[in-house]
Design a protein around this motif. Structure first.
Motif, mmCIF file in Angstrom:
data_model
loop_
_atom_site.group_PDB
_atom_site.id
_atom_site.type_symbol
_atom_site.label_atom_id
_atom_site.label_comp_id
_atom_site.label_asym_id
_atom_site.label_seq_id
_atom_site.Cartn_x
_atom_site.Cartn_y
_atom_site.Cartn_z
ATOM 1 N N LEU A 55 28.472 40.796 49.760
ATOM 2 C CA LEU A 55 29.690 40.862 50.565
ATOM 3 C C LEU A 55 30.906 40.400 49.763
ATOM 4 O O LEU A 55 31.962 41.044 49.790
ATOM 5 C CB LEU A 55 29.539 40.024 51.835
ATOM 6 N N VAL A 56 30.757 39.301 49.041
ATOM 7 C CA VAL A 56 31.858 38.781 48.217
ATOM 8 C C VAL A 56 32.224 39.803 47.135
ATOM 9 O O VAL A 56 33.399 40.088 46.897
ATOM 10 C CB VAL A 56 31.497 37.413 47.606
ATOM 11 N N GLU A 57 31.212 40.364 46.486
ATOM 12 C CA GLU A 57 31.460 41.358 45.439
ATOM 13 C C GLU A 57 32.103 42.614 46.023
ATOM 14 O O GLU A 57 32.970 43.219 45.395
ATOM 15 C CB GLU A 57 30.161 41.689 44.707
ATOM 16 N N ASN A 58 31.723 42.997 47.227
ATOM 17 C CA ASN A 58 32.331 44.154 47.886
ATOM 18 C C ASN A 58 33.823 43.925 48.118
ATOM 19 O O ASN A 58 34.636 44.819 47.889
ATOM 20 C CB ASN A 58 31.601 44.436 49.203
ATOM 21 N N ILE A 59 34.197 42.728 48.548
ATOM 22 C CA ILE A 59 35.622 42.411 48.733
ATOM 23 C C ILE A 59 36.350 42.470 47.396
ATOM 24 O O ILE A 59 37.428 43.070 47.285
ATOM 25 C CB ILE A 59 35.799 41.046 49.433
ATOM 26 N N ALA A 60 35.758 41.881 46.367
ATOM 27 C CA ALA A 60 36.395 41.882 45.042
ATOM 28 C C ALA A 60 36.552 43.314 44.515
ATOM 29 O O ALA A 60 37.599 43.668 43.953
ATOM 30 C CB ALA A 60 35.579 41.035 44.073
ATOM 31 N N GLN A 61 35.531 44.145 44.697
ATOM 32 C CA GLN A 61 35.612 45.514 44.197
ATOM 33 C C GLN A 61 36.566 46.370 45.031
ATOM 34 O O GLN A 61 37.165 47.309 44.510
ATOM 35 C CB GLN A 61 34.219 46.139 44.119
ATOM 36 N N THR A 62 36.747 46.030 46.295
ATOM 37 C CA THR A 62 37.766 46.717 47.095
ATOM 38 C C THR A 62 39.147 46.402 46.538
ATOM 39 O O THR A 62 39.989 47.293 46.390
ATOM 40 C CB THR A 62 37.653 46.310 48.580
ATOM 41 N N ALA A 63 39.372 45.135 46.196
ATOM 42 C CA ALA A 63 40.640 44.756 45.565
ATOM 43 C C ALA A 63 40.805 45.495 44.235
ATOM 44 O O ALA A 63 41.896 45.995 43.918
ATOM 45 C CB ALA A 63 40.707 43.243 45.358
ATOM 46 N N ALA A 64 39.722 45.595 43.458
ATOM 47 C CA ALA A 64 39.769 46.291 42.170
ATOM 48 C C ALA A 64 40.080 47.773 42.362
ATOM 49 O O ALA A 64 40.847 48.359 41.585
ATOM 50 C CB ALA A 64 38.443 46.117 41.432
ATOM 51 N N ALA A 65 39.498 48.395 43.388
ATOM 52 C CA ALA A 65 39.750 49.813 43.649
ATOM 53 C C ALA A 65 41.223 50.049 43.988
ATOM 54 O O ALA A 65 41.832 51.015 43.524
ATOM 55 C CB ALA A 65 38.848 50.321 44.769
ATOM 56 N N GLY A 66 41.802 49.148 44.785
ATOM 57 C CA GLY A 66 43.222 49.262 45.112
ATOM 58 C C GLY A 66 44.092 49.103 43.885
ATOM 59 O O GLY A 66 45.038 49.878 43.666
#
Length: 141
Positions: A55-66
């Motif tokens: 879950l934490v990595e998913n949030i970080a990768q969402t930020a990275a995608a943006g």
């Protein structure tokens, strides 16, 4: 702005098997939305559920995608980022294999190479997790 489906791998520095976003749904005005279908072969799935680390990595990768989408629009390369701190992490439930999670990240503050975001993960209308995160972007060489 809603985006046409595109290869999310072009927007993030992570590579399989450590990719925790499937689709960049939208990215504008400091807010990014992604989705992820939880699959049994995901490296952060345990006992049929995506782990807290996932879950934490998913949030970080969402930020990275943006961030990747933004720099791609400017014609500059995607830069790696690193989680510097996670604050106020709340996990209410873990998504199961077969669930599709939706993640929203909002940029709260950005100073030089540091971005502070708030992330929230939902599934079927229920909040699964939320946190604040400090992300350091590696400057271009």
């Amino acid at each position: 702005m809603t985006l046409p489906t595109q290869d999310v791998l072009a927007l993030i520095p992570q590579r399989p098997p450590f990719v925790m976003v499937d689709t960049l749904v939208s990215s504008s005005d400091g807010t990014t939305l992604t989705t992820l279908l939880i699959q049994a072969d995901n490296v952060l799935v345990s006992d049929g559920k995506l782990s807290e680390a996932g879950l934490v990595e998913n949030i970080a990768q969402t930020a990275a995608a943006g961030a990747g989408y933004t720099v791609q629009q400017l014609g500059t390369p995607v830069q790696p980022g690193f989680i510097g701190a996670v604050k106020n992490l709340e996990v209410f439930a873990l998504p199961k294999v077969g669930d599709t999670i939706e993640t929203e990240v909002k940029i709260e503050n950005q100073v030089f190479d540091v971005t502070i975001i708030k992330g929230k993960i939902t599934c079927k209308g229920n909040i699964l997790a939320q946190c604040e995160m400090k992300i350091f972007i590696q400057p271009q060489q």
